[in-house]
Scaffold this active site. Structure first.
Site, PDB file in Angstrom:
ATOM      1  N   GLY A 157       0.812  -1.208   0.000  1.00  0.00           N
ATOM      2  CA  GLY A 157       0.000   0.000   0.000  1.00  0.00           C
ATOM      3  C   GLY A 157       0.850   1.263   0.000  1.00  0.00           C
ATOM      4  N   THR A 302      -5.942   2.144   9.530  1.00  0.00           N
ATOM      5  CA  THR A 302      -5.023   1.136  10.026  1.00  0.00           C
ATOM      6  C   THR A 302      -5.298   0.771  11.493  1.00  0.00           C
ATOM      7  OG1 THR A 302      -3.501   2.261   8.554  1.00  0.00           O
ATOM      8  CG2 THR A 302      -2.578   0.535   9.899  1.00  0.00           C
ATOM      9  N   ASP A 394      -4.611  -3.488  -0.858  1.00  0.00           N
ATOM     10  CA  ASP A 394      -3.549  -4.448  -0.553  1.00  0.00           C
ATOM     11  C   ASP A 394      -4.048  -5.892  -0.605  1.00  0.00           C
ATOM     12  OD1 ASP A 394      -1.334  -2.871  -0.202  1.00  0.00           O
ATOM     13  OD2 ASP A 394      -1.366  -2.913   1.995  1.00  0.00           O
ATOM     14  N   TYR A 425      18.079   0.726 -20.859  1.00  0.00           N
ATOM     15  CA  TYR A 425      18.809  -0.530 -20.719  1.00  0.00           C
ATOM     16  C   TYR A 425      17.891  -1.750 -20.720  1.00  0.00           C
ATOM     17  CZ  TYR A 425      17.460  -0.719 -15.819  1.00  0.00           C
ATOM     18  OH  TYR A 425      16.744  -0.786 -14.674  1.00  0.00           O
TER      19      TYR A 425
HETATM   20  C1  LIG Z   1      -1.287  -0.996   5.517  1.00  0.00           C
HETATM   21  C2  LIG Z   1      -1.688   0.318   5.062  1.00  0.00           C
HETATM   22  C3  LIG Z   1      -0.878   1.100   4.221  1.00  0.00           C
HETATM   23  C4  LIG Z   1       0.518   0.683   3.844  1.00  0.00           C
HETATM   24  O1  LIG Z   1       0.541  -0.487   3.145  1.00  0.00           O
HETATM   25  P1  LIG Z   1       1.815  -1.467   3.128  1.00  0.00           P
HETATM   26  O2  LIG Z   1       1.253  -2.614   2.373  1.00  0.00           O
HETATM   27  O3  LIG Z   1       2.173  -1.776   4.541  1.00  0.00           O
HETATM   28  O4  LIG Z   1       2.894  -0.782   2.387  1.00  0.00           O
HETATM   29  C5  LIG Z   1      -1.360   2.303   3.772  1.00  0.00           C
HETATM   30  N1  LIG Z   1      -2.573   2.741   4.122  1.00  0.00           N
HETATM   31  C6  LIG Z   1      -3.389   2.036   4.930  1.00  0.00           C
HETATM   32  C7  LIG Z   1      -4.738   2.576   5.273  1.00  0.00           C
HETATM   33  C8  LIG Z   1      -2.980   0.795   5.432  1.00  0.00           C
HETATM   34  O5  LIG Z   1      -3.776   0.094   6.240  1.00  0.00           O
END
Ligand SMILES: *Cc1c(COP(=O)(O)O)cnc(C)c1O
Length: 524
Positions: A157, A302, A394, A425
């Site tokens: 993400g 998150t 994701d 390249y």
């Molecule tokens: C997990 C998350 C990300 C980052 O993603 P990664 O896969 O850890 O790089 C970004 N935004 C939100 C809301 C997420 O939950």
């Protein structure tokens, strides 16, 4: 595309199982995955002689090398078994992810043996096609027109968010570049800096078409920020909710836009962006003449799994266009909950009406009758995703795919030309005329995305998962619904749990009430 007729899918048959209940099947398929590849090798030009002979294989240092290989694997295995995270166990809920699908692990290993590199199709003839298909699967789930949109896999993400902002930034400077070009500037109806910095995404993309017709596109593109650099502070503010992932801070830093140009949108009591305050902030920026680089909504934050009100954001942009002639880019960070969009789609990829949806959930046993999901605002948010310019999602979170699999979907694929390159390249420069035909046989992913070399195995894992577990109510819908049901049960259990004592101290456990998704937060 996908065969969506999959009503008999059993969720427990998708995973290895907390006690490796599907061990026999999994081992058999894992062996199949590897054996198939070995057959491929031995059958490749069977007229060629064996390179390593039986005599070679009995040489002492040859045996020793194999023993050491085994020894190192023993060491690695014991390290992994003693200090890994038991994602698979129902006892473990300390992180936002869970077990991975058997199909994706198997597909990953199967493809990995061929070591395809999705940077360029010439080094991944199979898996580049799979990546583009998987990208379009996600676009279709979000309601994008698959003839107009495009999506691809990223490492996660974080990189998908970088790419969303990269596109938003380059779009913002194209009108400014056009105004500086003596011939191209005639394409502009209005050339005040205010007008140039507040154009709707679709209007800028139409200008790309006009520039191409006049053969001026590449010249003008070199005059955007990608050629001339970012002028400090000029491109305006990035509006992201307080609940944002920290990748947005990194993105502003890396792209030279500056963290000071982030405006944090406050969240309300449900941990969603406070839409009334967002409105006030947007209006006051417009009043001050400050352009808005992009507004980000988070679908599945998150920490709490909150779903921002996407419909209100889309409405706000429409209002700004109508009232002030001001527009802005909209990116949705659905890294976490993006796959939940599958829960709203039927076998024909139609977004179901709310009442029909709830009825199907209960009639088909997707949710038990006492669980009513989603809240109407959450439903409206997922429905409005199709209006956003780009979306991060994701597969390695709620897609149940092994790392590293993120993705980005873009509503209008014309946008890719603003970030596209040909790395000399890896790819031969192709004359502009021959490019279209060339593109179809030899997709140069690495020239149009943030990353370069990347595992084709990831694409195989995501593609295979989407084939077995369709992106609809009966596929991912069923799997994700099981998680929401469990989350509700946990909240229920926490709320009815009696206070308890440890060493004369009394503890009560309190859950954060009524989450939007399946994240449970609690405190003692
Ligand atoms: C997990 C998350 C990300 C980052 O993603 P990664 O896969 O850890 O790089 C970004 N935004 C939100 C809301 C997420 O939950």
């Amino acid at each position: 595309m996908t065969n969506f007729n999959n009503s008999k899918m059993n969720v427990d048959a998708l995973f290895l199982g907390p006690k490796s209940e599907n061990a026999v099947f999994f081992r058999e398929m894992m062996e199949y995955a590897v054996t198939e590849h070995m057959h491929w090798r031995s059958g490749y030009h069977p007229e060629d002689p064996e390179y390593v002979t039986t005599v070679d294989r009995y040489a002492p240092e040859y045996r020793d090398t194999l023993y050491r290989t085994e020894g190192i694997l023993n060491q690695l295995s014991s390290k992994l078994k003693t200090t890994s995270i038991p994602w698979f166990s129902p006892r473990y809920m300390g992180h936002m992810n869970a077990d991975t699908l058997m199909i994706s692990n198997l597909a990953y290993v199967m493809a990995m043996m061929y070591n395809p590199n999705n940077c360029a199709q010439e080094s991944s003839p199979t898996t580049t096609v799979l990546e583009l298909e998987a990208g379009l699967d996600l676009c279709a789930m979000f309601g994008y027109d698959t003839n107009q949109s495009w999506g691809h896999i990223t490492s996660g993400g974080t990189v998908a968010n970088y790419e969303g902002l990269w596109v938003a930034r380059n779009i913002k400077t194209l009108p400014l570049a056009i105004a500086k070009h003596p011939q191209a500037r005639q394409l502009l109806k209005e050339d005040s800096e205010k007008a140039l910095l507040n154009m709707p995404t679709s209007a800028v993309l139409d200008l790309i078409d006009d520039l191409k017709k006049q053969g001026l596109f590449e010249e003008v593109r070199d005059m955007t920020c990608r050629g001339e650099g970012v002028e400090q502070g000029k491109l305006g503010k990035l509006l992201v909710p307080q609940s944002k992932h920290y990748s947005w801070m990194k993105a502003m830093d890396i792209l030279g836009l500056g963290q000071q140009n982030i405006v944090q949108l406050p969240v309300d009591a449900s941990y969603r962006t406070d839409t009334e305050q967002m409105r006030q902030i947007v209006f006051s920026l417009i009043e001050q003449g400050e352009p808005i680089l992009a507004v980000v909504a988070v679908v599945g934050t998150t920490e709490t799994g909150a779903i921002d009100n996407v419909a209100k954001l889309i409405e706000l942009r429409r209002e700004c266009e109508a009232r002030f002639g001001v527009s802005f880019y909209i990116h949705i960070d659905a890294a976490y909950a993006g796959y939940a969009c599958a829960m709203f789609r039927d076998e024909n990829n139609q977004f179901l009406d709310y009442d029909v949806l709830i009825k199907r959930y209960h009639q088909e046993g997707i949710f038990p009758s006492d669980v009513v999901w989603p809240k109407p605002e959450v439903y409206q948010s997922f429905k409005a995703l199709q209006e956003a310019d780009s979306i991060t999602v994701d597969p390695h979170k709620v897609g149940f795919i092994p790392y590293a699999a993120g993705a980005i979907c873009m509503k209008d694929k014309r946008i890719v030309d603003l970030i596209s390159y040909h790395a000399a390249y890896v790819f031969e420069e192709v004359a502009e005329k021959g490019r279209k035909a060339e593109k179809q046989q030899n997709v140069l992913l690495g020239s149009s995305i943030m990353e370069g070399s990347k595992a084709g195995a990831t694409a195989a894992a995501v593609w295979a998962a989407h084939r077995l577990v369709p992106l609809n109510i009966l596929g991912y819908g069923k799997v994700i619904a099981a998680g929401i049901t469990t989350a509700n049960w946990i909240i229920e259990s926490i709320n009815t749990c009696e206070a308890f004592e440890i060493e004369d101290r009394k503890f009560e456990i309190i859950a954060l009430p009524s989450p939007d998704f399946h994240m449970v937060n609690f405190m003692f």
